[in-house]
Design an enzyme around this catalytic site. Structure first.
Site, short mmCIF file in Angstrom:
data_model
loop_
_atom_site.label_atom_id
_atom_site.label_comp_id
_atom_site.label_asym_id
_atom_site.label_seq_id
_atom_site.Cartn_x
_atom_site.Cartn_y
_atom_site.Cartn_z
N GLU A 150 -5.75 0.05 -4.29
CA GLU A 150 -4.57 0.92 -4.15
C GLU A 150 -3.32 0.08 -3.95
O GLU A 150 -2.65 0.14 -2.92
CB GLU A 150 -4.77 1.90 -2.99
CG GLU A 150 -5.91 2.87 -3.27
CD GLU A 150 -6.01 4.01 -2.25
OE1 GLU A 150 -5.45 3.86 -1.15
OE2 GLU A 150 -6.66 5.01 -2.54
N GLU A 307 -12.66 6.70 -5.89
CA GLU A 307 -12.91 7.10 -4.50
C GLU A 307 -12.61 8.57 -4.33
O GLU A 307 -11.63 9.09 -4.88
CB GLU A 307 -11.96 6.38 -3.54
CG GLU A 307 -12.12 4.92 -3.37
CD GLU A 307 -11.09 4.38 -2.36
OE1 GLU A 307 -10.56 5.15 -1.54
OE2 GLU A 307 -10.81 3.18 -2.43
#
Ligand code: GAL
Length: 666
Positions: A150, A307
């Protein structure tokens, strides 16, 4: 083993074995096999263990984990481990730490404490990538590489002196000479003219509103700095290994300051992380939007859900557990919308650290749990759905989204604080979701050929080539819906003069002379029975038909919604924030007029999406309601092996995936 599994879709999680004694690892692999796991991301936060002191690497533990996984038939998405630097980096190089706009230093002790422009961070992180890539390039377990984690999640913008220097370099490249920068930034205003590049800084905290183009350029620069890290790591990986490279995006609300569209070519495979917003009663619609946005970044190609959570997260104010069946519906909704794999954060729930109350595939309570049972069921579902891998999602409607338009629209000193880009996007998206229509969510520069309808919510900032493309699309027979505060400025955030919405006046056949934002909580009536709030404008039709107008409020008698036949197509304009019923009514009309078809008609609260590939198609039906529902479908449900003709009943909260006996024309 390639990145795509030969037997079913990809299924797995972030696996953080370093948090557990080595004696747990064999049991992990055993349980993974039991659950049907076939891909895990390893090493994401392992830098401090892999390189305990500068240039001294310890790979022994990772060798042992990868060997165990490989013996168990589980493939590895190997992380470059650069997501969070080890404490020694900040200790030796405090200048790598990021700073906020007000100068506050962000210390180590959490994660991602680095300045994205730091040359020291770049050099140290690439050395680690090089060492990992060299060691594991031929490892038989590794099938893909996971750059960082991320990127920009917690350190999106850094305002330190290192960043200031990098920002000046970025500006020099963009503008070449200072006069051009002064022109673009409109520095004649408030005595801001620059005479030397060294005078320029990031938009640090200032006495009042900072120059908006300076802010916009800093947002662009910051997104580019994270992208540069992705590109630099990928370059090392491409040089040393042969596997595809991804990085997990945050499409949903997390990545709002990262212009992922511009990153699309920097990934061999697009992957996304998505977490439900517990406070959103329709969180599954937000999920659908995020999945459609991810498919948009992937250019329609299959992507990977890197995720999501099996149940509660730990970082919202109230972390709601998933109800029985919700994990399955969420996972299969991502697959319906183009994901060819479903992974979770994380495999085993941590016993220590800031995320110990975050759910996982193996909860603290162990395997005799609702979560582990649902995980195992999902594993077998994904195996059963293997044949959908590589197919694409059908959509006749496009919604245009653009990070820069959002940044621009949400800058300070604007007509109202009540205009929220994400809310506007979501509200139009919701209306399509509720009427069962699948949409693609794409960038304004996307190829619009083939769409029956294009929706343009609040495209405040728009570039000339995108204006021309939309104009051509309508002339050639397309239908477009543009909503208020669109087409207002060019790429420098300069107003397009002559009346709003400058870029789209001709297309829409309207001219607005003044904005009339409404007061806090103020609501006005329209003459077609709807209500509206937030926004109104003093609009004159110039060729457009008036579809509805204000019945009261500051602009009683003025048009609110217009329709303009243009070339062979039609261009609609909505100059206010319609209520939910008004939005739904307009969407229903547009869908009918433009000939958009839902995959199959379905009752409200039931999500239906079609995936197809040459000559074959699958209908995903996800029942989010508490009643059993029936929809028309003929074919076999891959999840149960049962055949249905001419309709299928989907029990409350359940999912069916029908391989259609005769795929419809597409
Ligand atoms: C993601 C992150 C994971 C984990 C997860 C918790 O943003 O990539 O490492 O922190 O959130 O929900």
């Amino acid at each position: 083993m390639g990145i795509w599994h030969s037997d079913g879709l990809r299924f797995g999680a972030d696996y953080n074995p370093e948090q557990w004694p080595e004696s747990t690892w064999a049991e992990d692999v055993e349980l993974m096999r039991q659950a049907g796991v076939n891909l895990v991301s390893v090493g994401i936060f392992s830098w401090a263990l892999l390189e305990p002191t500068p240039d001294r690497y310890e790979f022994g533990w990772l060798d042992r984990v990868l060997a165990l996984l490989h013996d168990g038939g589980i493939a590895v998405d190997l992380a470059t481990a650069t997501a969070s630097p080890p404490p020694w980096l900040a200790h030796r190089h405090p200048e790598t730490l990021p700073r906020r706009a007000d100068g506050t230093l962000l210390w180590p002790g959490a994660r991602q404490a680095y300045c994205p422009s730091s040359p020291v961070f770049r050099q140290r992180s690439l050395a680690l990538v090089e060492a990992l890539a060299t060691r594991y390039t031929d490892h038989p377990a590794v099938v893909m590489w996971h750059v960082s984690n991320e990127l920009g999640c917690h350190n999106t913008h850094c305002y330190c002196d290192v960043s200031a220097e990098a920002f000046r370099g970025w500006l020099r490249e963009r503008y070449v000479d200072l006069d051009r920068l002064n022109e673009a930034w409109g520095t004649a205003f408030w005595s801001q003219r620059y005479h030397d590049w060294a005078e320029i800084n990031p938009p640090r905290t200032a006495p009042t509103f900072v120059n908006p183009t300076q802010q916009l350029d800093f947002l662009r620069f910051s997104s580019d700095e994270h992208r540069a890290q992705l590109r630099a790591e990928r370059e090392v990986l491409h040089r040393l290994t042969r596997h595809p490279v991804t990085t997990n995006l945050m499409l949903g609300d997390g990545g709002r300051y990262l212009d992922y569209h511009s990153w699309a070519d920097d990934m061999d495979l697009v992957s996304n992380d998505h977490y439900l917003t517990a406070a959103d009663p329709q969180a599954h619609v937000g999920l659908a939007l995020a999945a459609d946005q991810t498919r948009g970044v992937a250019g329609g190609a299959p992507w990977l859900l890197m995720e999501h959570s099996t149940s509660a997260v730990n970082w919202q104010p109230r972390n709601l557990a998933k109800t029985p069946g919700q994990l399955r519906r969420n996972s299969l909704a991502h697959v319906a919308r183009g994901a060819d794999g479903v992974l979770f954060f994380q495999w085993r729930a941590s016993r220590a650290g800031a995320e110990k109350f975050h759910s996982a595939m193996v909860p603290h309570a162990g395997t005799q749990t609702k979560v582990f049972r649902e995980v195992c069921r999902l594993g077998s579902d994904l195996r059963a759905l293997g044949e959908v891998r590589g197919s694409r999602v059908d959509a006749d409607v496009a919604i245009l989204v653009d990070a820069e338009a959002r940044w621009g629209a949400e800058l300070d000193a604007h007509p109202t604080v009540d205009l929220d880009y994400a809310e506007r996007l979501r509200s139009w998206y919701d209306a399509f979701w509720r009427c069962g229509t699948t949409v693609d969510v794409v960038h304004p520069s996307a190829d619009l050929t083939g769409y029956r309808l294009v929706v343009v919510p609040t495209l405040y900032l728009v570039r000339d080539p995108d204006v021309d493309a939309l104009d051509r699309y309508v002339r050639q027979g397309g239908t477009v819906l543009v909503t208020f505060f669109s087409g207002i400025v060019d790429e420098h955030d300069h107003i397009r003069l002559g009346g709003y919405p400058g870029a789209f006046r001709d297309l829409l056949g309207v001219r607005t002379e003044e904005f009339f934002p409404l007061g806090e909580g103020e609501r006005v009536n329209l003459d077609d029975g709807c209500t509206a709030d937030v926004w109104a404008e003093l609009l004159h039709p110039l060729g457009a038909e008036v579809m509805s107008g204000y019945a009261d409020g500051p602009l009683a008698g003025v048009p609110a919604v217009t329709r303009h036949p243009y070339g062979s197509g039609v261009a609609w304009y909505v100059g206010t924030r319609l209520d939910r019923a008004g939005t739904a009514r307009l969407v229903a009309r547009l869908v009918t007029e433009s000939g958009v078809q839902p995959p199959v008609p379905s009752p409200s609260g039931v999500e239906v999406v079609r995936r197809r590939t040459d000559g074959r198609s699958w209908l995903f039906v996800i029942n989010h309601t508490e009643q059993d529902v029936t929809v028309g479908a003929t074919g076999m449900d891959l999840l149960t092996g049962r055949s249905h003709d001419p309709e299928v009943t989907v029990p409350a909260g359940e999912v069916v995936v029908i391989r259609e006996s005769s795929p419809p024309e597409g």
